[in-house]
Motif scaffolding. Structure first.
Motif, PDB file in Angstrom:
ATOM      1  N   LEU A   1       0.482  -1.323   0.076  1.00 21.14           N
ATOM      2  CA  LEU A   1      -0.058   0.519   0.012  1.00 21.14           C
ATOM      3  C   LEU A   1       1.084   1.446   0.092  1.00 21.14           C
ATOM      4  CD1 LEU A   1      -3.050  -1.078   2.498  1.00 21.14           C
ATOM      5  CD2 LEU A   1      -3.113  -0.743   0.112  1.00 21.14           C
TER       6      LEU A   1
ATOM      7  N   GLY B   1      -2.515   1.305  -4.636  1.00 21.00           N
ATOM      8  CA  GLY B   1      -3.937   1.716  -4.431  1.00 21.00           C
ATOM      9  C   GLY B   1      -4.818   0.372  -3.753  1.00 21.00           C
TER      10      GLY B   1
ATOM     11  N   SER C   1      -5.780  -1.693  -6.978  1.00 21.03           N
ATOM     12  CA  SER C   1      -4.205  -2.443  -7.688  1.00 21.03           C
ATOM     13  C   SER C   1      -3.554  -3.357  -6.952  1.00 21.03           C
ATOM     14  CB  SER C   1      -3.592  -1.139  -7.853  1.00 21.03           C
ATOM     15  OG  SER C   1      -4.184   0.314  -8.808  1.00 21.03           O
TER      16      SER C   1
ATOM     17  N   TRP D   1      -8.306  -2.392   1.385  1.00 16.89           N
ATOM     18  CA  TRP D   1      -9.260  -1.282   1.736  1.00 16.89           C
ATOM     19  C   TRP D   1      -9.288  -0.997   3.193  1.00 16.89           C
ATOM     20  CZ3 TRP D   1     -13.877   0.732   4.109  1.00 16.89           C
ATOM     21  CH2 TRP D   1     -13.755   1.767   3.851  1.00 16.89           C
TER      22      TRP D   1
ATOM     23  N   GLN E   1      -5.615   0.002   5.527  1.00 12.89           N
ATOM     24  CA  GLN E   1      -5.718   2.108   4.939  1.00 12.89           C
ATOM     25  C   GLN E   1      -5.818   2.497   6.596  1.00 12.89           C
ATOM     26  OE1 GLN E   1      -5.884   3.808   0.780  1.00 12.89           O
ATOM     27  NE2 GLN E   1      -7.959   3.026   1.491  1.00 12.89           N
TER      28      GLN E   1
ATOM     29  N   SER F   1      -8.205  -1.015 -11.596  1.00 12.06           N
ATOM     30  CA  SER F   1      -7.472  -1.048 -11.316  1.00 12.06           C
ATOM     31  C   SER F   1      -7.283   0.249 -12.445  1.00 12.06           C
ATOM     32  CB  SER F   1      -6.906  -1.748 -11.017  1.00 12.06           C
ATOM     33  OG  SER F   1      -4.969  -0.962 -11.013  1.00 12.06           O
TER      34      SER F   1
ATOM     35  N   GLU G   1      -7.499   3.957 -10.484  1.00  8.35           N
ATOM     36  CA  GLU G   1      -6.490   3.953 -10.356  1.00  8.35           C
ATOM     37  C   GLU G   1      -5.234   4.953 -11.016  1.00  8.35           C
ATOM     38  OE1 GLU G   1      -7.205   1.397  -5.884  1.00  8.35           O
ATOM     39  OE2 GLU G   1      -5.412   0.731  -6.676  1.00  8.35           O
TER      40      GLU G   1
END
Length: 309
Positions: A42, A46, A49, A100, A103, A212, A216
């Motif tokens: 990360l 993203g 991706s 996700w 993060q 992706s 992104e």
């Protein structure tokens, strides 16, 4: 050899021994390490991706491996639609939701939420299987695990709004997605574990790679991606996705989904350890309490109810 029947389909499963549990432990270590690898990935990519990259790498390697073995791609449209559906639930959706969520969460905390998959499997099996109805032990185990989840989330989080809850709910949804895909894999017939894995990953590629590129644009930032992120992404593709998926599908077919669901015991333990050692994450008392409650709930749910005399 054990024979179980679900909705008129007889499935023969082997009795798990030292070999099966050795594979299960190795897979748990590999999957436990994937949460830290995602953290590194990360730093340069993203979440979509990260999902697309690891799936694409694994798909290409496993497809080459299956073809070298002399296997052929399936020709049935029905088979490909089935593989696409499995790919969505076993790869595309969870492989996006986990990064996700990470993060905003520590890798160890994310892994603890993934441990809820055996408890989710209890509810799913009750509604989809004719011989796995919820018992009092399963109910008690589910409730105990639910309390554990609340401990890991933290009561204070509920006062901070939905935004603070979403990353944690995303990981739990990823766990549920794995459970759904496990039930689908048992019905995939006529394919070896290698070709099944390759087909599932190819199906997931059709979903994640376009998403992706559209969301992104990873190649536009390629010059700024650190080497550690690239190495982490390659590792995710080759080991936790490629090799581990072949092992996962093999264990499901040979020993059943109930057996493979036991990774829920080990993955969070390894991941918490790796998170503390590699990333310096803090393992709090409430996280320990939550993990023990979740694992205790899994153990309790597996206790069998004695039939009436």
């Amino acid at each position: 050899m054990l024979n179980t029947t679900a909705k008129g389909i007889t499935i023969s499963m082997k009795k798990a021994g030292l070999y099966a549990y050795t594979l299960l432990t190795i897979q748990s270590m590999v999957w436990g390490s994937s949460f830290q690898a995602i953290k590194y990935a990360l730093e340069g990519f993203g979440p979509m991706s990260v999902a697309a990259g690891r799936i694409f790498i694994a798909a290409m390697v496993l497809l080459a491996y299956a073809l070298i073995k002399g296997e052929r791609l399936p020709r049935s449209i029905t088979t490909w639609l089935h593989l696409l559906l499995i790919g969505f639930f076993s790869c595309a959706l969870p492989f996006f939701l986990i990064p996700w969520g990470e993060q905003f969460l520590d890798s160890g905390r994310a892994a603890i939420f993934m441990a809820t998959s055996p408890l989710i499997a209890i509810v799913l099996a009750h509604f989809t299987s004719s011989n796995e109805s919820i018992t009092r032990y399963k109910t008690a185990g589910f409730l105990l695990g639910f309390i554990g989840v609340l401990c890991v989330i933290g009561i204070d989080t509920f006062d901070l709004g939905v935004g603070e809850l979403l990353p944690q709910l995303a990981i739990i949804l990823a766990a549920a997605s794995y459970v759904i895909s496990g039930a689908m894999v048992k019905r995939a017939e006529g394919l070896s574990s290698a070709m099944l894995s390759a087909g599932v990953l190819m199906g997931a590629c059709l979903i994640t790679v376009p998403a992706s590129l559209w969301l992104e644009s990873p190649f536009s930032q390629a010059a700024k991606v650190p080497d550690s992120a690239v190495i982490a992404l390659v590792y995710l593709g080759l080991i936790p996705t490629g090799a581990a998926f072949v092992v996962r599908f093999y264990l499901i077919r040979q020993y059943g989904y109930t057996f493979i669901a036991q990774v829920g015991y080990l993955v969070p333990v390894f991941s918490v350890f790796f998170g503390v050692v590699l990333l310096g994450e803090v393992f709090t008392v409430t996280m320990l309490a939550g993990l023990l409650l979740i694992l205790g709930g899994i153990v309790l749910s597996r206790k069998e109810t004695k039939p009436p005399a």
